[in-house]
Design a protein around this motif. Structure first.
Motif, PDB file in Angstrom:
ATOM      1  N   ASP A  32     -15.071   4.243   4.529  1.00 47.16           N
ATOM      2  CA  ASP A  32     -13.802   4.089   3.832  1.00 47.16           C
ATOM      3  C   ASP A  32     -12.996   5.382   3.958  1.00 47.16           C
ATOM      4  O   ASP A  32     -12.742   6.084   2.982  1.00 47.16           O
ATOM      5  CB  ASP A  32     -14.033   3.742   2.355  1.00 47.16           C
ATOM      6  N   PRO A  34      -9.368   6.836   5.167  1.00 43.05           N
ATOM      7  CA  PRO A  34      -8.011   6.458   5.560  1.00 43.05           C
ATOM      8  C   PRO A  34      -7.642   6.894   6.978  1.00 43.05           C
ATOM      9  O   PRO A  34      -6.862   6.222   7.650  1.00 43.05           O
ATOM     10  CB  PRO A  34      -7.138   7.162   4.515  1.00 43.05           C
ATOM     11  N   CYS A  37      -8.527   4.230   9.309  1.00 46.60           N
ATOM     12  CA  CYS A  37      -7.553   3.137   9.221  1.00 46.60           C
ATOM     13  C   CYS A  37      -6.321   3.464  10.041  1.00 46.60           C
ATOM     14  O   CYS A  37      -5.804   2.617  10.781  1.00 46.60           O
ATOM     15  CB  CYS A  37      -7.178   2.890   7.755  1.00 46.60           C
ATOM     16  N   MET A  38      -5.833   4.707   9.941  1.00 47.01           N
ATOM     17  CA  MET A  38      -4.631   5.112  10.675  1.00 47.01           C
ATOM     18  C   MET A  38      -4.860   5.085  12.184  1.00 47.01           C
ATOM     19  O   MET A  38      -3.964   4.738  12.955  1.00 47.01           O
ATOM     20  CB  MET A  38      -4.176   6.495  10.223  1.00 47.01           C
ATOM     21  N   THR A  41      -5.294   1.145  13.212  1.00 47.79           N
ATOM     22  CA  THR A  41      -4.170   0.229  13.022  1.00 47.79           C
ATOM     23  C   THR A  41      -3.394  -0.074  14.308  1.00 47.79           C
ATOM     24  O   THR A  41      -3.229  -1.254  14.668  1.00 47.79           O
ATOM     25  CB  THR A  41      -3.224   0.760  11.931  1.00 47.79           C
ATOM     26  N   HIS A  58     -15.151  -4.183   7.517  1.00 46.87           N
ATOM     27  CA  HIS A  58     -14.628  -2.868   7.156  1.00 46.87           C
ATOM     28  C   HIS A  58     -14.961  -2.526   5.711  1.00 46.87           C
ATOM     29  O   HIS A  58     -15.448  -3.365   4.941  1.00 46.87           O
ATOM     30  CB  HIS A  58     -13.108  -2.858   7.335  1.00 46.87           C
ATOM     31  N   PHE A  60     -12.467  -0.401   4.069  1.00 48.10           N
ATOM     32  CA  PHE A  60     -11.214   0.222   3.652  1.00 48.10           C
ATOM     33  C   PHE A  60     -10.715  -0.374   2.333  1.00 48.10           C
ATOM     34  O   PHE A  60     -10.552  -1.584   2.221  1.00 48.10           O
ATOM     35  CB  PHE A  60     -10.133   0.042   4.721  1.00 48.10           C
ATOM     36  N   ASN A  62      -7.731   0.503   1.139  1.00 46.89           N
ATOM     37  CA  ASN A  62      -6.280   0.386   1.275  1.00 46.89           C
ATOM     38  C   ASN A  62      -5.907   0.564   2.737  1.00 46.89           C
ATOM     39  O   ASN A  62      -5.724   1.680   3.215  1.00 46.89           O
ATOM     40  CB  ASN A  62      -5.575   1.431   0.403  1.00 46.89           C
ATOM     41  N   CYS A  63      -5.796  -0.557   3.459  1.00 45.53           N
ATOM     42  CA  CYS A  63      -5.466  -0.522   4.890  1.00 45.53           C
ATOM     43  C   CYS A  63      -4.754  -1.826   5.239  1.00 45.53           C
ATOM     44  O   CYS A  63      -5.368  -2.902   5.256  1.00 45.53           O
ATOM     45  CB  CYS A  63      -6.738  -0.349   5.721  1.00 45.53           C
TER      46      CYS A  63
END
Length: 516
Positions: A32, A34, A37-38, A41, A58, A60, A62-63
């Protein structure tokens, strides 16, 4: 035809040809973070645009991209995050305490995925995938998912390459060229004492990996994938491709194999989003430029001690520059009007602005790449894992300085800021580095997509793979050649000894008879 137009034409034809077929792809990203995630994406969106069918497992919280594909959220049922970070970010904890918490974190992270009801249901469903993509850093017990779903194994390494990563494609790198872990600094051109220190660090990391981490992960793998014909070691060496979030224009050049492709900068957008009007005006009207500070997501500005927070605040208020500060809560410190606070800020759009003078950050991999790409001097405040190594790269390039955030004083912070802001060599070197980083024949994201589909087109691209399992120990270390050399020189040595022995015996007999 100009080279640029020829390249564009080739890419267009490749795009039209590749879009005519689709693949079923399973992605597993159990951390987890971020930053992952970036990085993930734009890659996921590009695969979806090309018609591929994606399933994402996943962790994550917040993704946004997870809502654009079929996603399985591996909920943190083991409370693993607290086990790690409450020790990892505490400077007083011992190294063995950090090791114990990290090992516990890794095991629980694997269990969160493999014990998840939806993952269990997927494993029992009998479905298969064409490609299995995973963050390969210490996720070894999950590699069995590739064999379980009869998929080609591939990695997307957020923190770049190390020994563990090299071994996944069957490549054994030398400790003279590359460190075993992203978490330790490495000085290949160091003196004798530094080389001894490097050797001690490398030996310690290797022993930890072989005697502690891998046995624990092997146990998890055996429990969940004991039914497979492939062993834990075979699954660890079955990767066809690993995309590395690094590039030789910024990080150390490294010996490479075809199955490891550098795509550092793939998260940098081809077109930047526009700044909000208020923020754009704040930057444009800054007579002396702007300083931007963001400490990442693992240790946030709101988590800083009151003392450190006051050091930052008072120093910023004394600068002629305006400051943009990513602060994660609505309750921000009382500050002068030259400081702009924001919870969510378009970091790359800010960095790309010509009035941005300095970037202060934690030394995360993506922030390092962005600082280099946009040509901005940087002040690094690294805390753990690969951050110190990342900041060190820009310090060596002459575009950054580094400070210990746990020992920050107003004097040291103010001195570093004014040095970076007032001495033009940092800005000039950063601009030169930016030109070097940008000088690539293909956008890194396009390169990542090309090689992903290359592996799909050629059913795992076995011709790219280097498998150490197929190399005998005698062949890898050339022991047969050494044996021949030893035998030859040994025979010569024995012959010389024999002749000398005979000559000595002859001389003794000659002297004896002469005396008589």
């Amino acid at each position: 035809m100009q080279p640029q137009r020829l390249l564009f034409s080739c890419l267009t034809l490749w795009s039209l040809w590749s879009a005519a077929w689709t693949a079923r792809i399973l992605l597993v990203f159990p951390y987890d973070f971020p930053s992952q995630c970036m990085l993930l994406t734009p890659y996921i969106r590009a695969l979806v645009e090309r018609g591929h069918e994606l399933t994402l497992i996943h962790a994550f919280n917040n993704c946004d991209v997870v809502h654009e594909v079929h996603a399985i959220y591996a909920k943190d049922r083991q409370f693993k995050i607290n086990d790690w970070f409450e020790h990892e970010v505490t400077p007083s904890i011992s190294k063995f305490g950090q090791l114990a918490s990290l090992l516990k974190y890794l095991v629980k992270m694997h269990l969160n995925v493999l014990e998840d009801p939806q993952v269990q249901q997927l494993m029992r469903s009998g479905v298969s995938y064409d490609l299995f993509i995973i963050e390969p850093s210490y996720t070894d017990a999950l590699f069995g998912l590739a064999a379980h779903f009869n998929a080609t194994a591939m990695g997307l390494a957020t923190c770049g390459a190390d020994w563990n990563m090299d071994g996944l494609v069957g490549y054994k790198s030398s400790s003279a060229l590359e460190t075993i872990s992203s978490s330790i600094s490495f000085k290949p051109d160091a003196g004798l004492l530094d080389q001894l220190y490097n050797w001690m660090q490398i030996s310690e990391e290797w022993l930890l990996q072989q005697l502690i981490f891998l046995p624990q992960l092997r146990s998890v793998h055996t429990h969940f994938f004991g039914h497979l014909a492939q062993s834990f070691e075979q699954n660890r060496q079955s990767f066809s491709l690993i995309l590395l979030n690094q590039h030789f224009s910024l990080f150390e050049s490294r010996a490479n194999v075809p199955g490891m492709v550098e795509v550092g900068g793939m998260h940098v957008p081809k077109q930047l989003p526009a700044l909000a009007p208020q923020l754009a005006r704040f930057i444009a009207e800054a007579e002396h430029g702007v300083v931007y500070i963001s400490l990442g997501n693992e240790l946030q500005s709101k988590d800083l001690s009151a003392k450190t927070l006051q050091v930052l605040l008072h120093t910023f208020e004394s600068l002629p520059q305006r400051v943009i500060w990513r602060f994660e809560t609505e309750a921000t410190p009382n500050a002068s009007s030259n400081i702009y606070f924001g919870q969510w800020l378009p970091q790359q759009a800010i960095l790309a602005h010509p009035n941005l003078r300095l970037f202060i950050n934690h030394g995360g991999m993506l922030s390092i790449i962005e600082a280099a790409h946009y040509g901005k001097p940087m002040l690094g405040l690294p805390l753990f894992f690969d951050q110190a190594r990342n900041v060190e790269r820009l310090v060596l390039e002459g575009t950054a300085l580094s400070l210990d955030i746990n020992a920050l004083t107003k004097h040291s912070f103010d001195h570093a800021l004014r040095q970076l802001l007032c001495q033009p060599q940092y800005r000039l070197r950063a601009q030169a580095l930016s030109q070097r980083v940008r000088d690539v024949p293909l956008h890194p994201l396009d390169s990542a997509i090309y090689w992903t589909e290359y592996v799909l087109r050629y059913k795992g691209a076995a011709h790219m793979r280097v498998s150490s399992a197929n190399i005998k120990l005698t062949d890898y270390y050339c022991l047969d050649h050494l044996l021949i050399i030893f035998v030859r020189f040994g025979l010569i040595f024995l012959l010389v000894v024999y002749i000398l022995f005979k000559l000595k015996s002859y001389s003794h007999r000659h002297i004896y008879f002469g005396l008589n």
